[in-house]
Design a protein around this motif. Structure first.
Motif, short mmCIF file in Angstrom:
data_model
loop_
_atom_site.label_atom_id
_atom_site.label_comp_id
_atom_site.label_asym_id
_atom_site.label_seq_id
_atom_site.Cartn_x
_atom_site.Cartn_y
_atom_site.Cartn_z
N ALA A 638 0.85 -1.06 -0.14
CA ALA A 638 0.26 0.30 0.27
C ALA A 638 0.82 1.61 -0.31
O ALA A 638 1.93 1.05 1.18
CB ALA A 638 -0.63 0.20 0.89
N ASP A 639 1.05 2.33 -0.50
CA ASP A 639 1.57 3.92 -1.24
C ASP A 639 0.87 4.35 -0.22
O ASP A 639 -0.05 4.15 0.73
CB ASP A 639 1.73 4.13 -2.82
CG ASP A 639 0.51 4.05 -2.80
OD1 ASP A 639 -1.10 4.17 -2.15
OD2 ASP A 639 -0.06 3.77 -4.49
N GLU A 640 1.33 5.90 -0.17
CA GLU A 640 0.59 7.10 0.49
C GLU A 640 -0.28 7.21 0.26
O GLU A 640 -1.16 7.87 0.78
CB GLU A 640 2.11 7.57 0.91
CG GLU A 640 3.52 7.54 1.61
CD GLU A 640 3.18 7.68 3.05
OE1 GLU A 640 2.31 8.33 3.32
OE2 GLU A 640 4.38 6.50 3.72
N ASP A 641 0.13 7.33 -1.34
CA ASP A 641 -2.37 7.76 -2.09
C ASP A 641 -3.15 7.12 -1.25
O ASP A 641 -3.87 7.80 -1.48
CB ASP A 641 -1.52 7.88 -3.19
CG ASP A 641 -0.47 8.75 -3.78
OD1 ASP A 641 -0.61 9.71 -2.84
OD2 ASP A 641 -0.10 9.28 -5.02
N LEU A 642 -3.08 5.62 -1.17
CA LEU A 642 -3.84 4.63 -0.91
C LEU A 642 -3.95 5.05 0.58
O LEU A 642 -5.54 4.71 1.13
CB LEU A 642 -3.74 2.87 -0.84
CG LEU A 642 -4.58 2.28 -0.24
CD1 LEU A 642 -6.02 1.78 -0.99
CD2 LEU A 642 -3.98 0.81 -0.80
N LEU A 643 -3.64 5.59 1.20
CA LEU A 643 -2.71 4.77 3.26
C LEU A 643 -3.60 6.57 3.21
O LEU A 643 -4.88 6.42 3.88
CB LEU A 643 -1.87 5.04 3.63
CG LEU A 643 -2.21 6.03 5.06
CD1 LEU A 643 -2.41 4.92 6.06
CD2 LEU A 643 -0.64 5.87 5.66
N ALA A 644 -3.54 8.36 1.69
CA ALA A 644 -4.22 8.64 2.02
C ALA A 644 -6.12 9.42 2.20
O ALA A 644 -6.15 9.44 2.31
CB ALA A 644 -3.72 9.75 1.83
N ARG A 645 -6.44 8.36 1.13
CA ARG A 645 -7.32 8.16 1.05
C ARG A 645 -8.49 7.24 1.66
O ARG A 645 -9.45 7.71 2.47
CB ARG A 645 -7.75 7.33 -0.90
CG ARG A 645 -7.13 8.28 -2.30
CD ARG A 645 -7.90 7.42 -3.45
NE ARG A 645 -7.11 6.45 -4.12
CZ ARG A 645 -6.02 5.48 -3.43
NH1 ARG A 645 -5.42 6.80 -4.26
NH2 ARG A 645 -5.74 4.63 -4.25
N GLU A 646 -7.95 6.42 2.51
CA GLU A 646 -8.38 5.46 3.64
C GLU A 646 -8.86 6.36 4.62
O GLU A 646 -9.69 6.12 5.39
CB GLU A 646 -7.83 3.67 3.72
CG GLU A 646 -7.43 2.73 2.57
CD GLU A 646 -9.23 2.48 2.82
OE1 GLU A 646 -9.93 2.07 3.91
OE2 GLU A 646 -10.15 3.04 1.76
#
Length: 761
Positions: A638-646
């Motif tokens: 999981a990258d930073e963008d996915l974590l930010a969205r979640e």
């Protein structure tokens, strides 16, 4: 024409043993009869063996389960032992004369059944004390001293056999009269005495003159043997019996000190042996000097200072105390009080270790090779010697660290695998529930080659070794039988996996294969995710460390793959759960993740895709979804963008407080340092909490409090610094403020939340 000599004794009485030998020297009998099961005569010659060291015990046990046992412990100062030794030294026949042990075991079983029925009828939870015990309690109330002290003052200091026998018989008669209100105990006493009288009569009928027979029995039975009639053939045939076997076993002073029974035990067996030594030396008057000298030596050995003047003062004070308390010589109670005052500065705690060493002692008996034992006992002692574990057979708790790796600097294969062979043996004892060994948790994470044990020998361990003879002829055979029985009675794959793991640790491939077949059969049925994951974890250990323990793990791999696949197929459904079930599910997820990382043959793509679905779905328990995201982050999936969205989706104002905080709790369960370094995560959490009303905030607080419960102080400090930066205040001041202890008012609020029922909101 006189009758046989009936010499009344107290079991484990040094004075009785001393005066008994004098009486035997004077009587010079042609036959000595000793109170004890008449079927155990074959054990007598071992008691007289020059290599036998007391204390020792004869144990009789039933040949069929449930195993019932009866013990007959002897110290060197036991009157029975001294009578047997005297007969052996003078070439005089000696036999036991009491009921056979199969009868005693049958009576014990009947008594247990009756007591159980009575307890069920009366609703009693505690067993009532024996009548003789209550008599001793009354005696202690009247004298103001415990029974051992009363006996020592009144009987151990008598100096002639005639006076001792008269006093002891009088006490036995009075004890007998006080015990007559228990009909069952009285009935057993009468049966025993009729049998002993029959044994005496058989000897007379066999040609031994009555006056040449010397009987050694408890003083309690003297009056009965004088008046009762011998047991008839019909009465003998009607006695109940249980098939039994007898063995001789080492005993310990520690175990002897805890015997209560009918008052025949010694609370201070090492001290009573000291009395025996004094009687056979300069006399009972020497005992105070021996005791105080040994106590001082033990106290010094423990690192304490004791002067000669303190010992001399203790001797003088003990003399004053015995005079005040009315005994001929100082008793143990006098000696201890004097020692506490003169050597312990008024505190028994200062002398407690030395007193235990001097009064109870650590002595354990020893039996020579060839003594009659069960085959399991023989195998046990053979392996103790072969594996060089004999020095651990002591009453002192000892540590044993094992390195299971093969040693390459030795010549023989047995030596190279010495610690592994010890491990197999100790694990087999553990499987048999023999309390000689205890496995400790590993001190090094991931160090599969290290095992850490505690070993301490007790007579109970010997009993457990004997009881295991019902399962097999050797330790390995008994352990195999125990594992097979457990496997056949297992009702879940987790139980079967645990049994397989035990067989693996015991180094028993056949037992492991049987457990594996049971596990495969149980694997056909449905099982909870946590149970499947736990079973797979047990199998994983075998696959990973099989080579270390000389075990072929190949047959385990297909089953491990099967359990892994089943867990993957059921994980999503398991995540549809409430808050109480979520920890078990996340625990299973952690196990499965470790499994996949440990074994390349387990499908990684399937696992990562499954985690992505669990992380993304909104209809699952949010803690499980947060934990799935944490695993993905840890594995770099999981990258930073996915974590930010979640984070933005899960911690938004429209998400209920318990769901948002529950998701964060799952996320914070792993990768704490990586999460702490992401300032955006804490900004989102701050904005989310800021937007909650008071009621929602209280709901969220429960989850957050649980999420941060396991964080280390340094981690909490880093989080506080992040929040300080977000709030635009001094980060150090923010950390100090948040790390301060809660006020009483704040603690009260949080305590109230523990029992708060949010479903009623």
């Amino acid at each position: 024409m006189g009758g046989p000599v009936l010499f009344g004794i107290r079991h484990l009485s040094p004075a009785a043993a001393f005066h008994l030998r004098q009486a035997l020297d004077e009587a010079r009998p042609r036959l000595v009869l000793v109170e004890g099961p008449s079927d155990l005569n074959a054990q007598m010659h071992w008691l007289c063996h020059p290599e036998t060291e007391f204390p020792a015990a004869i144990m009789s046990y039933t040949a069929q389960p449930p195993v019932r046992t009866i013990l007959y412990p002897f110290a060197v100062y036991s009157p029975e032992i001294q009578a047997i030794l005297w007969a052996h030294e003078h070439g005089v026949p000696c036999r036991f004369m009491d009921l056979p042990s199969p009868v005693f075991l049958a009576l014990q079983a009947a008594e247990e059944e009756i007591a159980l029925e009575e307890d069920q009828e009366d609703g009693r939870e505690e067993e009532a004390p024996m009548v003789s015990e209550s008599v001793y309690r009354r005696l202690e109330t009247l004298t103001g001293e415990d029974h051992d002290t009363f006996w020592e003052r009144t009987f151990e200091q008598i100096e002639t056999p005639e006076e001792y026998q008269a006093a002891c018989n009088t006490f036995g008669n009075q004890l007998r009269a006080a015990s007559e209100d228990d009909p069952r105990q009285t009935a057993e006493t009468l049966v025993r005495e009729a049998y002993m009288k029959r044994t005496i009569q058989d000897a007379i009928d066999g040609g031994v003159p009555a006056e040449d027979i010397f009987c050694v029995c408890g003083a309690f039975h003297v009056a009965g043997l004088e008046t009762c009639r011998p047991m008839t053939d019909e009465e003998l045939q009607s006695l109940p019996r249980l098939e039994s076997t007898a063995t001789l076993m080492p005993y310990s002073y520690f175990r002897l000190s805890s015997r209560s029974g009918y008052g025949a035990g010694n609370k201070a067996p090492a001290y009573f042996e000291l009395l025996w030594d004094a009687m056979n030396g300069a006399g009972v008057g020497e005992a105070p000097y021996l005791y105080l000298a040994r106590l001082a030596a033990a106290h010094r050995k423990a690192g304490n200072l004791v002067s000669s003047a303190e010992v001399i003062e203790a001797v003088r004070l003990a003399e004053v105390l015995r005079s005040m308390r009315g005994s001929r010589y100082p008793a143990l109670a006098d000696l201890r009080d004097a020692a506490v005052a003169a050597m312990g500065h008024g505190n028994f705690s200062e002398l407690s270790l030395a007193a235990a060493d001097t009064e109870i002692g650590k002595k354990i008996g020893f039996l020579p090779e060839g003594v009659a034992r069960t085959s399991v006992q023989e195998d046990f002692y053979r392996q103790l010697k072969e594996l060089r574990l004999e020095r651990y057979r002591t009453a002192e708790l000892q540590r044993l660290d094992l390195d299971l790796r093969e040693k390459l600097d030795v010549k023989s294969r047995d030596a190279a695998l010495g610690d592994l062979r010890r491990s197999f043996f100790l694990h087999r004892l553990r499987v048999l529930n023999i309390q000689f060994v205890r496995l400790l948790p590993s001190r090094q994470a991931g160090a599969s080659w290290g095992e850490y044990w505690e070993l301490r020998w007790t007579p109970e361990a010997e009993i457990e070794v004997v009881e295991s003879s019902l399962l097999g002829d050797t330790i390995q055979g008994a352990a195999a039988c125990a594992l097979r029985e457990r496997a056949e009675n297992s009702g879940s794959i987790a139980q079967a996996a645990g049994i397989f793991s035990d067989a693996f640790l015991c180094g028993m491939p056949e037992a492991a294969r049987h457990a594996l077949s049971v596990l495969q059969g149980l694997g056909v049925d449905a099982a909870a995710l946590a149970e499947v994951a736990a079973a797979a974890e047990q199998l994983s250990l075998v696959v990973r460390y099989g080579d270390l323990r000389q075990f072929d793990p190949a047959p385990v791999v297909p089953l491990l793959e099967q359990l892994y696949l089943r867990a993957c197929l059921t994980l999503e459904d398991a995540c549809v759960c409430d808050a109480k079930a979520a920890p078990a599910v996340t625990g299973a997820m952690e196990r499965l993740n470790t499994l996949q990382l440990s074994h390349g043959f387990l499908d990684q793509d399937r696992w990562l895709a499954l985690l992505e679905r669990v992380s993304d779905r909104d209809d699952l328990n949010t803690r499980c979804s947060g934990f799935a995201m944490a695993i993905l982050l840890e594995r770099g999936a999981a990258d930073e963008d996915l974590l930010a969205r979640e984070v933005a989706r899960r911690l938004s104002s429209g998400v209920p407080a318990d769901l948002g905080a529950g998701w964060f709790e799952g996320l914070a369960s792993k990768n704490r340092y990586a999460l702490i370094a992401r300032l955006s995560l804490w900004r989102h959490l701050d904005e989310y909490l800021e937007g909650l009303d008071e009621e929602s905030f209280r709901r969220a607080l429960v989850f957050l409090r649980r999420a941060f419960a396991d964080f280390a102080p340094s981690e909490k400090n880093d989080i506080a610094e992040n929040l300080g930066e977000i709030w635009g205040v001094n980060t150090q001041q923010a950390a100090e403020a948040l790390m301060n202890h809660l006020t009483e008012a704040e603690q009260a609020v949080l305590s109230d939340l523990d029992g708060f029922d949010f479903d009623d909101i």
